[in-house]
Scaffold this active site. Structure first.
Site, PDB file in Angstrom:
ATOM      1  N   HIS A  20      59.703  72.491 -28.740  1.00 41.34           N
ATOM      2  CA  HIS A  20      58.538  72.276 -28.216  1.00 41.34           C
ATOM      3  C   HIS A  20      57.891  73.580 -27.889  1.00 41.34           C
ATOM      4  CE1 HIS A  20      55.119  70.106 -26.792  1.00 41.34           C
ATOM      5  NE2 HIS A  20      55.547  69.659 -25.573  1.00 41.34           N
TER       6      HIS A  20
ATOM      7  N   HIS B  40      56.435  70.339 -38.119  1.00 44.14           N
ATOM      8  CA  HIS B  40      55.983  69.600 -37.060  1.00 44.14           C
ATOM      9  C   HIS B  40      56.137  68.189 -37.247  1.00 44.14           C
ATOM     10  CE1 HIS B  40      52.947  68.365 -34.107  1.00 44.14           C
ATOM     11  NE2 HIS B  40      52.886  69.629 -33.661  1.00 44.14           N
TER      12      HIS B  40
ATOM     13  N   ASP C   1      53.093  78.106 -33.294  1.00 40.35           N
ATOM     14  CA  ASP C   1      53.980  78.902 -32.574  1.00 40.35           C
ATOM     15  C   ASP C   1      54.504  80.211 -33.575  1.00 40.35           C
ATOM     16  OD1 ASP C   1      54.340  77.776 -29.950  1.00 40.35           O
ATOM     17  OD2 ASP C   1      55.587  76.170 -30.923  1.00 40.35           O
TER      18      ASP C   1
HETATM   19  N1  CMC Z   1      63.696  74.703 -40.627  1.00 39.49           N
HETATM   20  C1  CMC Z   1      64.391  73.994 -41.652  1.00 39.49           C
HETATM   21  N2  CMC Z   1      64.438  72.856 -41.623  1.00 39.49           N
HETATM   22  C2  CMC Z   1      63.643  72.123 -40.925  1.00 39.49           C
HETATM   23  C3  CMC Z   1      62.810  72.525 -39.908  1.00 39.49           C
HETATM   24  C4  CMC Z   1      62.858  73.739 -39.815  1.00 39.49           C
HETATM   25  N3  CMC Z   1      61.857  74.468 -38.753  1.00 39.49           N
HETATM   26  N4  CMC Z   1      62.205  71.561 -39.114  1.00 39.49           N
HETATM   27  C5  CMC Z   1      62.541  70.454 -40.070  1.00 39.49           C
HETATM   28  N5  CMC Z   1      63.455  70.778 -40.865  1.00 39.49           N
HETATM   29  C6  CMC Z   1      64.066  69.742 -41.986  1.00 39.49           C
HETATM   30  C7  CMC Z   1      65.110  69.019 -41.244  1.00 39.49           C
HETATM   31  O1  CMC Z   1      66.242  69.519 -41.503  1.00 39.49           O
HETATM   32  C8  CMC Z   1      65.134  67.774 -41.849  1.00 39.49           C
HETATM   33  O2  CMC Z   1      65.615  67.948 -43.241  1.00 39.49           O
HETATM   34  P1  CMC Z   1      66.524  66.768 -43.867  1.00 39.49           P
HETATM   35  O3  CMC Z   1      65.451  65.525 -44.060  1.00 39.49           O
HETATM   36  O4  CMC Z   1      67.230  67.213 -44.964  1.00 39.49           O
HETATM   37  O5  CMC Z   1      67.636  66.068 -42.809  1.00 39.49           O
HETATM   38  C9  CMC Z   1      63.608  67.405 -42.269  1.00 39.49           C
HETATM   39  O6  CMC Z   1      63.135  68.742 -42.210  1.00 39.49           O
HETATM   40  C10 CMC Z   1      62.949  66.804 -41.163  1.00 39.49           C
HETATM   41  O7  CMC Z   1      63.087  67.316 -40.144  1.00 39.49           O
HETATM   42  P2  CMC Z   1      63.122  66.458 -38.624  1.00 39.49           P
HETATM   43  O8  CMC Z   1      63.985  67.232 -37.748  1.00 39.49           O
HETATM   44  O9  CMC Z   1      63.532  64.892 -38.968  1.00 39.49           O
HETATM   45  O10 CMC Z   1      61.762  66.472 -38.175  1.00 39.49           O
HETATM   46  P3  CMC Z   1      60.923  66.196 -36.722  1.00 39.49           P
HETATM   47  O11 CMC Z   1      59.629  65.680 -36.812  1.00 39.49           O
HETATM   48  O12 CMC Z   1      62.107  65.255 -36.018  1.00 39.49           O
HETATM   49  O13 CMC Z   1      60.920  67.633 -36.154  1.00 39.49           O
HETATM   50  C11 CMC Z   1      60.355  69.773 -35.261  1.00 39.49           C
HETATM   51  C12 CMC Z   1      59.778  68.385 -35.826  1.00 39.49           C
HETATM   52  C13 CMC Z   1      59.069  70.542 -34.832  1.00 39.49           C
HETATM   53  C14 CMC Z   1      60.939  69.374 -33.942  1.00 39.49           C
HETATM   54  C15 CMC Z   1      61.022  70.671 -36.358  1.00 39.49           C
HETATM   55  O14 CMC Z   1      60.391  70.681 -37.543  1.00 39.49           O
HETATM   56  C16 CMC Z   1      61.497  71.758 -35.858  1.00 39.49           C
HETATM   57  O15 CMC Z   1      62.722  71.900 -35.198  1.00 39.49           O
HETATM   58  N6  CMC Z   1      60.689  73.106 -36.073  1.00 39.49           N
HETATM   59  C17 CMC Z   1      61.147  74.012 -35.381  1.00 39.49           C
HETATM   60  C18 CMC Z   1      60.960  74.410 -33.972  1.00 39.49           C
HETATM   61  C19 CMC Z   1      59.382  74.532 -33.699  1.00 39.49           C
HETATM   62  O16 CMC Z   1      58.825  75.474 -34.489  1.00 39.49           O
HETATM   63  N7  CMC Z   1      58.760  73.922 -32.875  1.00 39.49           N
HETATM   64  C20 CMC Z   1      57.517  74.029 -32.408  1.00 39.49           C
HETATM   65  C21 CMC Z   1      56.689  72.737 -32.917  1.00 39.49           C
HETATM   66  S1  CMC Z   1      54.829  72.970 -32.542  1.00 39.49           S
HETATM   67  C22 CMC Z   1      54.491  73.272 -31.194  1.00 39.49           C
HETATM   68  C23 CMC Z   1      54.700  72.061 -30.293  1.00 39.49           C
HETATM   69  O17 CMC Z   1      53.911  71.087 -30.622  1.00 39.49           O
HETATM   70  O18 CMC Z   1      55.338  72.245 -29.372  1.00 39.49           O
END
Ligand code: CMC
Length: 427
Positions: free
Chosen positions: A267, A306, A362
């Site tokens: 986050h 995201h 971010d």
């Molecule tokens: N790098 C590589 N792969 C990713 C990433 C990433 N940053 N984000 C998602 N994926 C992949 C994930 O492995 C999955 O692949 P598969 O379908 O093959 O299993 C797919 O994309 C969907 O990911 P998810 O984890 O199911 O998506 P989510 O909606 O649960 O997670 C997130 C959203 C923001 C937690 C995630 O994208 C992430 O961890 N990003 C990096 C951390 C980050 O930058 N966070 C800041 C968010 S913006 C500020 C805020 O609002 O706080």
């Protein structure tokens, strides 16, 4: 065409009609779907609440597919260009932009509450010198609750208003204490002749000069960053504020919970994680192998992806432009080239394209913060200061919403069946 959903339960052959409103069905309507009278009834199963609307809100609109963000109907691009953080705080909390007298009164009220009682410095002094800034910030917010006992009257709109103003006013002061505590520098009192952000910079960076003069470009850049971070609808920390607040906990403790949620690297802690990642990559020539690591699931490309945006985060676009203005003053951040190369490769790579992973807020903000002289562990605090305003708007809306109840989800129990206790010597 009626606004209902027909459901046939193939276990019993029975049919049910469930109302649809605003593109949702009430989850409680599923409870009448039962196999027999003993059955509890159907529930929705949604870990991470990925497809569950938990409230009706008038505060912030995100269209993740189109990359749209609006506060109270106003596009984020217009607010970033023309407004100020203090005005945006008013907008988020009141629903409308203030007129001149309203803005003057609001600014005055926030300005005169920037001081924090000296007594609380004792709390700061209890932390180890290398304590993480977010841990300190979370504790200080909770500590303020012990100081303002009347804030417990959360059903009283006047009391709420008083503490909303106090929190917005005191966030920069507490944050500056956290910053200076880590450096072993004396705390600086607020200078109420400066703007909200100008005074914050004063409390952070003033040394022996009689009056601190903020650099206007950096002051404006931080104000824009505050606008961009002020709210983001039902994210993890806003949900924490609403959930904890739904127990009628006072706003200070509700915000301490929200701040703790923001701390996490998935986050608000992501800006800190991005900087650490860029430092680790170290050189543009290592970007390709790093991207391969991310694709093989070894790690995440921090600052990408995201839950809601499946398009370029509009805040990231504004921040990328802002970075160039800041670097004119501070000099270019050497990590920028690595970030640009990461973005270029990722936006062209099937793995990221097919999953709709784009830079989020971010990705570039940390580069600006670092160039302005902030240590990485302070980045999430810079997110928390403006987001407190969004948390308060969400918290207030929750309390005023007659449909809201104490947050209490259900579970699907998958643990052990009934069994008898065995005394220790029989195990
Ligand atoms: N790098 C590589 N792969 C990713 C990433 C990433 N940053 N984000 C998602 N994926 C992949 C994930 O492995 C999955 O692949 P598969 O379908 O093959 O299993 C797919 O994309 C969907 O990911 P998810 O984890 O199911 O998506 P989510 O909606 O649960 O997670 C997130 C959203 C923001 C937690 C995630 O994208 C992430 O961890 N990003 C990096 C951390 C980050 O930058 N966070 C800041 C968010 S913006 C500020 C805020 O609002 O706080």
């Amino acid at each position: 065409m009626s606004d209902t959903l027909s459901i046939k339960d193939n276990r019993t052959g029975k049919e049910y009609e469930v109302p649809i409103s605003d593109g949702t069905i009430p989850a409680s309507a599923l409870r009448k779907i039962k196999v027999d009278a003993e059955d509890f009834g159907l529930m929705a199963y949604d870990p991470g609440l990925k497809n569950t609307a938990s409230c009706r809100s008038k505060i912030t609109l995100i269209d993740g597919d189109k990359g749209i963000l609006r506060y109270r109907g106003y596009p984020i691009e217009q607010l970033a260009e023309q407004s100020t953080f203090v005005e945006v705080a008013y907008l988020l909390l009141h629903g409308e932009l203030p007129n001149k007298p309203q803005l003057d009164k609001w600014t005055h009220e926030i300005t005169v509450h920037t001081y924090v009682h000296q007594f609380l410095i004792k709390g700061m002094e209890g932390f180890k010198w290398d304590a993480h800034a977010m841990g300190k910030m979370t504790s200080m917010l909770a500590t303020l609750s012990t100081f303002y006992n009347d804030s417990k009257k959360v059903r009283d709109p006047e009391v709420r208003r008083e503490h909303i103003i106090k929190i917005i006013a005191k966030m920069p002061t507490l944050a500056a204490w956290c910053f200076r505590h880590a450096l072993g520098r004396p705390y600086i009192y607020p200078d109420n002749s400066l703007s909200y952000v100008g005074n914050f910079l004063n409390m952070l960076f003033r040394m022996s000069e009689p009056k601190y003069e903020p650099n206007p470009v950096l002051e404006r850049a931080l104000d824009v960053l505050f606008i961009l971070h002020a709210d983001h609808e039902q994210n993890c920390s806003a949900t924490a504020a609403r959930n904890v607040g739904s127990a009628e906990t006072d706003p200070y403790c509700s915000l301490a919970a929200a701040n703790a949620a923001l701390y996490g690297p998935l986050h608000g802690g992501a800006n800190e994680a991005v900087l650490r990642m860029l430092r680790e990559i170290g050189d543009v020539k290592n970007v390709g192998s790093f991207i391969e690591d991310c694709k093989s699931g070894g790690r995440r490309l921090m600052g990408f992806g995201h839950r809601v945006y499946k398009n370029y985060d509009p805040r990231a676009r504004i921040i990328k432009g802002l970075a160039h203005e800041v670097f004119q003053v501070t000099g270019k951040n050497p990590l920028l080239d690595i970030a640009l190369e990461l973005e270029k490769i990722a936006l062209d790579d099937e793995y990221f394209v097919s999953r709709k992973l784009y830079p989020n807020v971010d990705f570039y903000s940390g580069l600006i913060y670092q160039s302005m002289g902030f240590p990485v562990e302070f980045f999430p605090v810079l997110f928390a200061i403006p987001r407190a305003c969004g948390w308060l708007a969400q918290w207030q809306e929750m309390l005023e919403d007659p449909e809201q109840k104490i947050a209490r989800p259900r579970q699907v129990y998958v643990g052990a069946d009934l069994r008898d206790y065995k005394p220790l010597d029989a195990r």
